[in-house]
Structure formats: C-alpha cells, structure tokens
Design a protein around this motif. Structure first.
Motif, PDB file in Angstrom:
ATOM      1  N   ALA A 116      30.392  51.768  20.817  1.00  0.00           N
ATOM      2  CA  ALA A 116      29.184  52.555  21.087  1.00  0.00           C
ATOM      3  C   ALA A 116      28.112  51.692  21.741  1.00  0.00           C
ATOM      4  O   ALA A 116      27.839  50.576  21.298  1.00  0.00           O
ATOM      5  CB  ALA A 116      28.655  53.151  19.788  1.00  0.00           C
ATOM      6  N   ASP A 118      25.299  53.628  23.031  1.00  0.00           N
ATOM      7  CA  ASP A 118      24.155  54.544  22.942  1.00  0.00           C
ATOM      8  C   ASP A 118      23.979  54.927  21.470  1.00  0.00           C
ATOM      9  O   ASP A 118      24.564  55.895  20.999  1.00  0.00           O
ATOM     10  CB  ASP A 118      24.425  55.777  23.812  1.00  0.00           C
ATOM     11  CG  ASP A 118      23.247  56.741  23.819  1.00  0.00           C
ATOM     12  OD1 ASP A 118      22.165  56.379  23.302  1.00  0.00           O
ATOM     13  OD2 ASP A 118      23.417  57.877  24.334  1.00  0.00           O
ATOM     14  N   LYS A 120      22.091  56.579  19.120  1.00  0.00           N
ATOM     15  CA  LYS A 120      21.030  57.584  19.067  1.00  0.00           C
ATOM     16  C   LYS A 120      20.413  57.662  17.669  1.00  0.00           C
ATOM     17  O   LYS A 120      21.106  57.494  16.670  1.00  0.00           O
ATOM     18  CB  LYS A 120      21.597  58.955  19.446  1.00  0.00           C
ATOM     19  CG  LYS A 120      22.127  59.035  20.861  1.00  0.00           C
ATOM     20  CD  LYS A 120      22.669  60.418  21.162  1.00  0.00           C
ATOM     21  CE  LYS A 120      23.216  60.493  22.583  1.00  0.00           C
ATOM     22  NZ  LYS A 120      22.156  60.287  23.593  1.00  0.00           N
ATOM     23  N   ASP A 290      29.760  68.526  17.888  1.00  0.00           N
ATOM     24  CA  ASP A 290      28.516  67.879  18.323  1.00  0.00           C
ATOM     25  C   ASP A 290      28.123  66.800  17.320  1.00  0.00           C
ATOM     26  O   ASP A 290      27.427  67.077  16.346  1.00  0.00           O
ATOM     27  CB  ASP A 290      27.394  68.907  18.464  1.00  0.00           C
ATOM     28  CG  ASP A 290      26.113  68.285  19.023  1.00  0.00           C
ATOM     29  OD1 ASP A 290      26.115  67.059  19.293  1.00  0.00           O
ATOM     30  OD2 ASP A 290      25.115  69.002  19.181  1.00  0.00           O
ATOM     31  N   TRP A 292      26.006  64.553  17.681  1.00  0.00           N
ATOM     32  CA  TRP A 292      24.623  64.123  17.893  1.00  0.00           C
ATOM     33  C   TRP A 292      23.607  65.157  17.434  1.00  0.00           C
ATOM     34  O   TRP A 292      22.431  65.097  17.793  1.00  0.00           O
ATOM     35  CB  TRP A 292      24.392  63.802  19.375  1.00  0.00           C
ATOM     36  CG  TRP A 292      25.309  62.719  19.890  1.00  0.00           C
ATOM     37  CD1 TRP A 292      26.039  61.823  19.153  1.00  0.00           C
ATOM     38  CD2 TRP A 292      25.600  62.430  21.259  1.00  0.00           C
ATOM     39  NE1 TRP A 292      26.763  61.000  19.969  1.00  0.00           N
ATOM     40  CE2 TRP A 292      26.518  61.340  21.269  1.00  0.00           C
ATOM     41  CE3 TRP A 292      25.188  62.978  22.469  1.00  0.00           C
ATOM     42  CZ2 TRP A 292      27.025  60.805  22.460  1.00  0.00           C
ATOM     43  CZ3 TRP A 292      25.686  62.445  23.655  1.00  0.00           C
ATOM     44  CH2 TRP A 292      26.588  61.357  23.641  1.00  0.00           C
ATOM     45  N   GLN A 308      32.185  54.990  20.151  1.00  0.00           N
ATOM     46  CA  GLN A 308      31.130  55.950  20.500  1.00  0.00           C
ATOM     47  C   GLN A 308      31.600  57.384  20.256  1.00  0.00           C
ATOM     48  O   GLN A 308      32.680  57.782  20.699  1.00  0.00           O
ATOM     49  CB  GLN A 308      30.773  55.804  21.979  1.00  0.00           C
ATOM     50  CG  GLN A 308      29.673  56.734  22.467  1.00  0.00           C
ATOM     51  CD  GLN A 308      28.302  56.141  22.267  1.00  0.00           C
ATOM     52  OE1 GLN A 308      27.996  55.072  22.788  1.00  0.00           O
ATOM     53  NE2 GLN A 308      27.460  56.827  21.511  1.00  0.00           N
ATOM     54  N   THR A 309      30.815  58.150  19.518  1.00  0.00           N
ATOM     55  CA  THR A 309      31.128  59.575  19.356  1.00  0.00           C
ATOM     56  C   THR A 309      30.669  60.322  20.604  1.00  0.00           C
ATOM     57  O   THR A 309      29.762  59.878  21.315  1.00  0.00           O
ATOM     58  CB  THR A 309      30.439  60.154  18.115  1.00  0.00           C
ATOM     59  OG1 THR A 309      29.023  59.887  18.197  1.00  0.00           O
ATOM     60  CG2 THR A 309      30.991  59.531  16.844  1.00  0.00           C
ATOM     61  N   GLN A 310      31.286  61.459  20.863  1.00  0.00           N
ATOM     62  CA  GLN A 310      30.968  62.245  22.054  1.00  0.00           C
ATOM     63  C   GLN A 310      31.034  63.731  21.723  1.00  0.00           C
ATOM     64  O   GLN A 310      31.958  64.163  21.034  1.00  0.00           O
ATOM     65  CB  GLN A 310      31.993  61.972  23.168  1.00  0.00           C
ATOM     66  CG  GLN A 310      32.022  60.556  23.691  1.00  0.00           C
ATOM     67  CD  GLN A 310      30.858  60.235  24.605  1.00  0.00           C
ATOM     68  OE1 GLN A 310      30.119  61.128  25.019  1.00  0.00           O
ATOM     69  NE2 GLN A 310      30.672  58.959  24.913  1.00  0.00           N
ATOM     70  N   PRO A 311      30.084  64.531  22.210  1.00  0.00           N
ATOM     71  CA  PRO A 311      30.256  65.979  22.123  1.00  0.00           C
ATOM     72  C   PRO A 311      31.507  66.377  22.911  1.00  0.00           C
ATOM     73  O   PRO A 311      31.753  65.834  23.991  1.00  0.00           O
ATOM     74  CB  PRO A 311      28.996  66.545  22.774  1.00  0.00           C
ATOM     75  CG  PRO A 311      27.994  65.424  22.717  1.00  0.00           C
ATOM     76  CD  PRO A 311      28.797  64.161  22.845  1.00  0.00           C
ATOM     77  N   ARG A 312      32.300  67.296  22.349  1.00  0.00           N
ATOM     78  CA  ARG A 312      33.523  67.708  23.041  1.00  0.00           C
ATOM     79  C   ARG A 312      33.993  69.050  22.506  1.00  0.00           C
ATOM     80  O   ARG A 312      33.644  69.437  21.389  1.00  0.00           O
ATOM     81  CB  ARG A 312      34.626  66.659  22.878  1.00  0.00           C
ATOM     82  CG  ARG A 312      35.144  66.522  21.456  1.00  0.00           C
ATOM     83  CD  ARG A 312      36.295  65.510  21.372  1.00  0.00           C
ATOM     84  NE  ARG A 312      35.833  64.139  21.385  1.00  0.00           N
ATOM     85  CZ  ARG A 312      36.483  63.136  21.962  1.00  0.00           C
ATOM     86  NH1 ARG A 312      37.613  63.373  22.598  1.00  0.00           N
ATOM     87  NH2 ARG A 312      36.018  61.915  21.915  1.00  0.00           N
ATOM     88  N   THR A 338      39.767  58.889  19.751  1.00  0.00           N
ATOM     89  CA  THR A 338      38.799  59.949  20.061  1.00  0.00           C
ATOM     90  C   THR A 338      37.509  59.799  19.270  1.00  0.00           C
ATOM     91  O   THR A 338      36.653  60.685  19.292  1.00  0.00           O
ATOM     92  CB  THR A 338      39.414  61.332  19.769  1.00  0.00           C
ATOM     93  OG1 THR A 338      39.807  61.386  18.382  1.00  0.00           O
ATOM     94  CG2 THR A 338      40.624  61.595  20.646  1.00  0.00           C
ATOM     95  N   GLY A 339      37.358  58.679  18.524  1.00  0.00           N
ATOM     96  CA  GLY A 339      36.134  58.477  17.746  1.00  0.00           C
ATOM     97  C   GLY A 339      36.112  59.271  16.453  1.00  0.00           C
ATOM     98  O   GLY A 339      35.050  59.710  16.017  1.00  0.00           O
TER      99      GLY A 339
END
Length: 446
Positions: A116, A118, A120, A290, A292, A308-312, A338-339
């Motif tokens: 990661a 970013d 947040k 989500d 975040w 890093q996690t990601q919205p998907r 895929t986090g």
C-alpha cells in the motif's frame, strides 16, 4: 486532540518502533525475509441481567506475531509481552522453527509492488470514555425499557462493549504502516412465554459510539421479535419460496465468501471451482466491495499482508469477477493477491428495490426465515441444510410463527434462483444486503 487521541497517536509510534525492532532482529538472526503484525487494544465490556450488573471487564492487551523466512522455509512465533527482550525471544523462536520446516514454494511475503502506498484516513477510530457507571446505566435502561412490553417474561441480559486500539503491520520490503480503530456495540436478549418459552435479541454495532441506535429502539426491536415468536408451530414438509430476513441474509452470502476464498480454491474444496468469469447469480445482481468507506465496519487501507486494498466488483451482472486471494493462495493458483488477507471489506449487494413487505406480497405463500441453526453447509458440494425458525406466509401476509424445521437446497442453485433482494439493509454487518428471496427450497417439517 483529546488526551485519549494523543495516547493512541503515541502508541501507534511505539508499535511501529517495536515492529521495526522485530524486523531488525529477524535480519540479525539470519532470516532472509520477515513480517510482523502487532495490535494493542483497550476497552470495557459490561453486561447486566434483570437490570443488575452481571459482569464488568476492563481489558488492555496486546500481541505481536512474527513470521520469518529462510528462503522458502517459514517459522512463526508470537508474544503478548511487548518488551524488547520478549520480542527478541519470539523472533529467535520463529527463526529456530524455520530451520526445521520444509521448503514451501508458495511461502513468502506479498510482492513488494503490491504494498500500500495510499494510506487513507478512513475515520475508523472514535474512542468513547470508558465510564463503567455510564455503560451499566445504558445496559440497565435498555433492559428496563424492554421489560415494560407486556408479555416479556424476563431479560436474558443486555451488554455494552466499547474498545479502541491500534494495529501495525510491517515487513522486510520496508513497509511499516498502522492505523487506529474502534468498535462499540449494544445488545439486548429477551425471554417471553410460559410453557413454550421463546428468546430473541436485537443489537447495534458501529465504529462511532454516537452512531449506535438508540437503546429504546434496540429494546423495542428485541421485544417485538421475541413476542412475535410465541405460539410457534411446525409445518408440514413442503417445497416453497423462502425469504431470508436481512438479519440472516448476510450469512447466506458468507458461504459465498468461503467458496471464492483462495484457501478453499487451491485445495479444490469449493463448489465454485473454476467459476471465475461464470454466471453465479442472476444477471441483475452486483456485489461491490468498498474498503475505503468512511467508518465502515469492514474498512481498511491495506490487508494483513500490507497489500493495498481497492474498490472492486466481486460480482458484476451476476458474473464472478474475482476470487479472494492472499499472496500464498495466489502463488498456489498462479494468480495475484487481491488484498484479502484477513477477510473481505465492505460489500454492497445490489437490491431490487422492494421493502420486505413488498417481497412478502410477491412471494405469496412460503417461509420467512429469521433464524438459522447448525452448521449443515458443505462448501465442497454446496449442499445446504440448516435448522430454521421464522414465519409462515399466506397470501403475502405473515400467518403464524414457525419453529423446529429444516431448510435444504444447494447453494449453487440457491444463488442462481434469487428472484429479489430487499432494500431493508442490515447495518451491523460488513456484508450490506437486504432480505433475499429464493424461488424454491425444501422445508422438512412434520
């Protein structure tokens, strides 16, 4: 910044230093790679029964876990003593274990390029004053209000929990990050009836204590649910539509989480093997993740491996878009993490717009399930058979409560046969879904 927030900030820095120390020790003792996770939590748990204090627990604890690698030999150790001497002993123990473990080609840190970058601020830490008297009063008031409902025989207890803490993860890629979190909850369990006693509950969970539902609302819901179960009866064996109430619908999708998780997939013990890119739900259904979401119960800027996690989209137009993979599972399957080390993040399941009342009307006659019991789910085959309780529905209206039945089907077919999802979402779960209507299931009764 409050005194508590200052303390949390200092603790975050101290834990980062402890992680760095452990990583340095691992390198000094001969490991080629290492990863360290550390957490510290402070909180209070209060429970009352019949408006009298039953338990009162303060806790302040922490733990450090380390995994060291010598090439692809891995050793693990942990300690709840966070002194430097204890950390050194834990690292040494992990190194000693790695010396005698066999080589595992899939072992190792998550790839450096996935770390990661970013981090947040997801607004995940809202510590509440740990005032025992205040929490006892909240629990007692919740019970007291619930007991004013005619027909409620007794309270089986109310509880208030409030915890805050810090989590830090670091590895020998040079990644060391952490963030503070909090979690608060209120619950109430009630008993009604004489010869055939019934029990039910209501609760609320939130990152911010101020976002919890009012105790009167929790007490009223617990009383209404408990009283509605009086005079429950069995029904005859049949095959009918089944509506899973929002309180249990998230669990239905929890089986889906297990089926697409890497651990079950690389062991070839999932009914959704090779389902990537395949239709697993109706084409109107989407599951969006989500990580975040501000104040989300499943929010995180990175997973338990620093990825890093990601919205998907997990499911898009009914098609399975991704598996849920740790770095280990990803290597086993020739894919990429895929986090999801540590589990899923906030899932938003699309709905078809109806309220639960509208779903009942569209169902006509069938079963509304409000409680599930037992572990009768086979993730390898998808076979599903669980004890259940709820309500029999006639002509779109609840007719009477039902108990001591079993509902059965196969998850693969059940997911394909979802005909509607309500807009009545459960706010207490990382899987945000409304009530789920399945067109037909077997009910075993009389």
């Amino acid at each position: 910044m409050s005194a508590v927030q200052q303390s949390i900030s200092q603790e975050l820095n101290q834990l980062k230093e402890a992680v760095q120390f452990a990583l340095d020790e691992a390198k000094r003792l001969g490991s080629s790679d290492a990863e360290v996770s550390i957490s510290k939590q402070t909180g209070i748990s209060v429970s009352t029964r019949q408006c009298e204090v039953e338990t009162l627990e303060f806790n302040r604890d922490g733990a450090l876990g380390i995994a060291v690698y010598k090439g692809q030999q891995k050793g693990n150790a942990s300690t709840s003593d966070l002194s430097r001497e204890a950390i050194t002993r834990a690292v040494q123990a992990a190194v000693d274990i790695s010396d005698v473990t066999s080589v595992d080609p899939a072992a190792g840190l998550a790839p450096a390029e996935l770390m990661a970058t970013d981090i947040k601020d997801l607004d995940l830490c809202h510590p509440a004053p740990l005032d025992a008297d205040h929490f006892i009063e909240i629990a007692s008031d919740c019970e007291r209000h619930a007991l004013t409902h005619q027909g409620i025989k007794a309270s089986d207890g109310a509880s208030v929990n409030s915890h805050y803490g810090v989590r830090v993860y670091g590895n020998s890629h040079g990644f060391i990050e952490g963030y503070p979190t909090s979690r608060h909850s209120i619950s109430c369990i009630l008993i009604a009836g004489e010869e055939q006693m019934q029990r039910d509950y209501a609760y609320s969970v939130a990152v911010d204590f101020n976002d919890l539902r009012a105790i009167k609302e929790i007490a009223d819901e617990a009383a209404l649910k408990t009283l509605s179960r009086l005079d429950s009866r069995k029904i005859n064996t049949c095959q009918v539509p089944v509506l899973f109430d929002k309180d249990v619908a998230g669990g239905l999708l929890g089986h889906f989480v297990m089926a697409i998780s890497g651990g079950n997939l690389y062991r070839r013990s999932s009914f959704l093997l090779d389902a990537l890119g395949q239709q697993v739900f109706p084409d109107w259904l989407t599951v969006h993740e989500d990580p975040w979401l501000k104040k989300g119960l499943g929010s995180s800027p990175f997973d338990n491996e620093g990825v890093q996690t990601q919205p998907r989209d997990i499911v898009k137009a009914g098609m399975l878009e991704t598996y849920l993979l740790t770095s280990y599972a990803a290597r086993k399957m020739g894919m990429q993490s895929t986090g999801h080390a540590g589990g899923i993040h906030n899932w938003l399941v699309s709905d078809s717009g109806q309220s639960q009342d509208e779903l009942l009307k569209s169902m006509g006659s069938g079963l509304l399930v409000t409680e599930l019991m037992g572990q009768g789910v086979n993730i390898v085959t998808g076979d599903y058979s669980r004890g259940a309780a709820g309500f029999w529905v006639e002509n779109g209206e609840i007719a009477f409560p039902v108990h001591e039945i079993t509902i059965a089907g196969n998850l693969k077919e059940m997911y394909q046969n979802i005909v509607a999802i309500g807009s009545d979402r459960d706010p207490n779960h990382a899987i945000s879904t409304g009530s789920i209507l399945i067109n037909s299931m077997k009910i075993a009764g009389n």
